[in-house]
Design an enzyme around this catalytic site. Sequence first.
Site, PDB file in Angstrom:
ATOM      1  N   LYS A 197     -11.483   0.819  -2.087  1.00 12.64           N
ATOM      2  CA  LYS A 197     -10.458   1.434  -2.940  1.00 12.64           C
ATOM      3  C   LYS A 197     -10.896   1.405  -4.407  1.00 12.64           C
ATOM      4  O   LYS A 197     -11.737   2.206  -4.787  1.00 12.64           O
ATOM      5  CB  LYS A 197      -9.117   0.782  -2.635  1.00 12.64           C
ATOM      6  CG  LYS A 197      -8.642   1.257  -1.251  1.00 12.64           C
ATOM      7  CD  LYS A 197      -7.594   0.448  -0.570  1.00 12.64           C
ATOM      8  CE  LYS A 197      -7.355   1.037   0.822  1.00 12.64           C
ATOM      9  NZ  LYS A 197      -6.661   0.125   1.732  1.00 12.64           N
ATOM     10  N   SER A 251       0.793  -1.222   0.000  1.00 14.90           N
ATOM     11  CA  SER A 251       0.000   0.000   0.000  1.00 14.90           C
ATOM     12  C   SER A 251       0.826   1.273   0.000  1.00 14.90           C
ATOM     13  O   SER A 251       0.419   2.269  -0.579  1.00 14.90           O
ATOM     14  CB  SER A 251      -0.938   0.004   1.209  1.00 14.90           C
ATOM     15  OG  SER A 251      -0.198  -0.060   2.416  1.00 14.90           O
ATOM     16  N   HIS A 273      -5.126  -3.424  -2.550  1.00 11.45           N
ATOM     17  CA  HIS A 273      -4.784  -2.386  -3.524  1.00 11.45           C
ATOM     18  C   HIS A 273      -4.778  -2.879  -4.961  1.00 11.45           C
ATOM     19  O   HIS A 273      -4.645  -2.077  -5.885  1.00 11.45           O
ATOM     20  CB  HIS A 273      -3.439  -1.742  -3.165  1.00 11.45           C
ATOM     21  CG  HIS A 273      -3.539  -0.921  -1.936  1.00 11.45           C
ATOM     22  ND1 HIS A 273      -3.945   0.393  -1.945  1.00 11.45           N
ATOM     23  CD2 HIS A 273      -3.366  -1.261  -0.639  1.00 11.45           C
ATOM     24  CE1 HIS A 273      -3.987   0.842  -0.703  1.00 11.45           C
ATOM     25  NE2 HIS A 273      -3.648  -0.138   0.111  1.00 11.45           N
TER      26      HIS A 273
HETATM   27  C1  LIG Z   1      -6.761   0.067   3.238  1.00 14.01           C
HETATM   28  C2  LIG Z   1      -6.190  -1.265   3.616  1.00 14.01           C
HETATM   29  C3  LIG Z   1      -6.876  -2.140   4.438  1.00 14.01           C
HETATM   30  C4  LIG Z   1      -8.121  -1.715   5.166  1.00 14.01           C
HETATM   31  O1  LIG Z   1      -9.236  -1.664   4.367  1.00 14.01           O
HETATM   32  P1  LIG Z   1     -10.452  -0.730   4.821  1.00 14.01           P
HETATM   33  O2  LIG Z   1     -11.625  -1.250   4.104  1.00 14.01           O
HETATM   34  O3  LIG Z   1     -10.046   0.650   4.456  1.00 14.01           O
HETATM   35  O4  LIG Z   1     -10.570  -0.885   6.317  1.00 14.01           O
HETATM   36  C5  LIG Z   1      -6.364  -3.400   4.637  1.00 14.01           C
HETATM   37  N1  LIG Z   1      -5.202  -3.780   4.072  1.00 14.01           N
HETATM   38  C6  LIG Z   1      -4.492  -2.946   3.295  1.00 14.01           C
HETATM   39  C7  LIG Z   1      -3.218  -3.413   2.703  1.00 14.01           C
HETATM   40  C8  LIG Z   1      -4.949  -1.658   3.069  1.00 14.01           C
HETATM   41  O5  LIG Z   1      -4.213  -0.794   2.373  1.00 14.01           O
END
Ligand SMILES: *Cc1c(COP(=O)(O)O)cnc(C)c1O
Length: 385
Positions: free
Chosen positions: A238, A181, A209
């Site tokens: 995302k 990320s 991601h």
């Molecule tokens: C953003 C993210 C999460 C968390 O997801 P949310 O739905 O925003 O809580 C988990 N793992 C990674 C690698 C992330 O970047």
Amino acid sequence: MQLDEFATAALRELEAGHLLRRPRSIDTSQGPEVEIEGRSVLCLCSNNYLGFANHPRFGLAVSEALERCGYGACASRHVSGSMRVHVELESRIASFLKRARGLFFATGYNANLGTLQALSGPRTLLLSDALNHASLIDGCRLGGGTTRVYRHLDVEHVETLLRAERARHDAALIVTESLFSMDGDVAPLAALRGLCDRYDAALMVDDSHAVGAMGAHGVGLATGAEVRADVITGTFGKAFGASGAFVAGSDPVVRLIENRARCYIFSTAPSPVVPAAALAAFELVEAADDRRAALRERARTLRDGLRHLGFQVPASDTHIIPVLLGAPDRAMEMSRQLFERGVFVHGIRPPTVPEGTSRLRVVAMATHSAEHISRALGAFGELVR
Ligand SMILES: *Cc1c(COP(=O)(O)O)cnc(C)c1O
């Protein structure tokens, strides 16, 4: 008051280290340009990779679900039952990722926390990449197994740890992000799969991601024949432009998570409008090869341009483009100067990234126009001069 004093002292310490966080307030929907403090600025820091967050399709899906199901889910699904739309979404997750079962979570943070807590016991060996997301780190802690952290992307280190420790444990689980990320590099998933097969370990991949943004029809990086992740987690927050998250895996694995993950069991299910929106997002994402191609192209132009200007941009070829700066105050100052020039990109500091690697995390979106990209590079260019 004792608690206020504690809080004030802790805040002062964060401030002194340039680590105090104060989010900006946005007055428009999440798009390539957003309005902040009365100004329209170019957004370079959203995970809205495909630009779907403000798609009109969501309005339809949400209002239809609202009419049919109402708003509240009112209890854990173990208590007041699963509403049909949650179950429908879970079949969609399973078929999309070609796994027997899917389970819907309120957030990706919870999906990782609950999955790791449910799947590990005192005799489990957890091998975790040094740059794994906080939710994976916390999940490893919660499970009560033995966690060993391996050097970022270092397959040999994983093998050394397996050779030394596998026999002393009943089970082993390698835990990694696919596309990292904050660094934008990709785990050697096929090599990790090979180790799993040789040392009787399982592979858990957080595809947050990449799912939606990469792979055929947006399937992500975890399902290929050479990877065969045993457990896949990911978020709808995302590339899907929605909200909520999932875990996918075999029937016994997902049933155990459903029965043991405390943050799933002891928490009210998300409103039915949330899975309804995620279902709509699946339709958008699966048909978005054009947007995925645009995302790759925008990212490449941004990355090449930033390198050309002399910024320290690590080698990789994805839509996450870290500009390494070192000290947290340097990252925040640069973020401020870019904002003055109409470009919104937030500084990323510890504990999100290791000490000494504060950065700007520049993110491309499929909906950035060529003009947006050149405007962004122009602003960075002014900082160099
Ligand atoms: C953003 C993210 C999460 C968390 O997801 P949310 O739905 O925003 O809580 C988990 N793992 C990674 C690698 C992330 O970047």
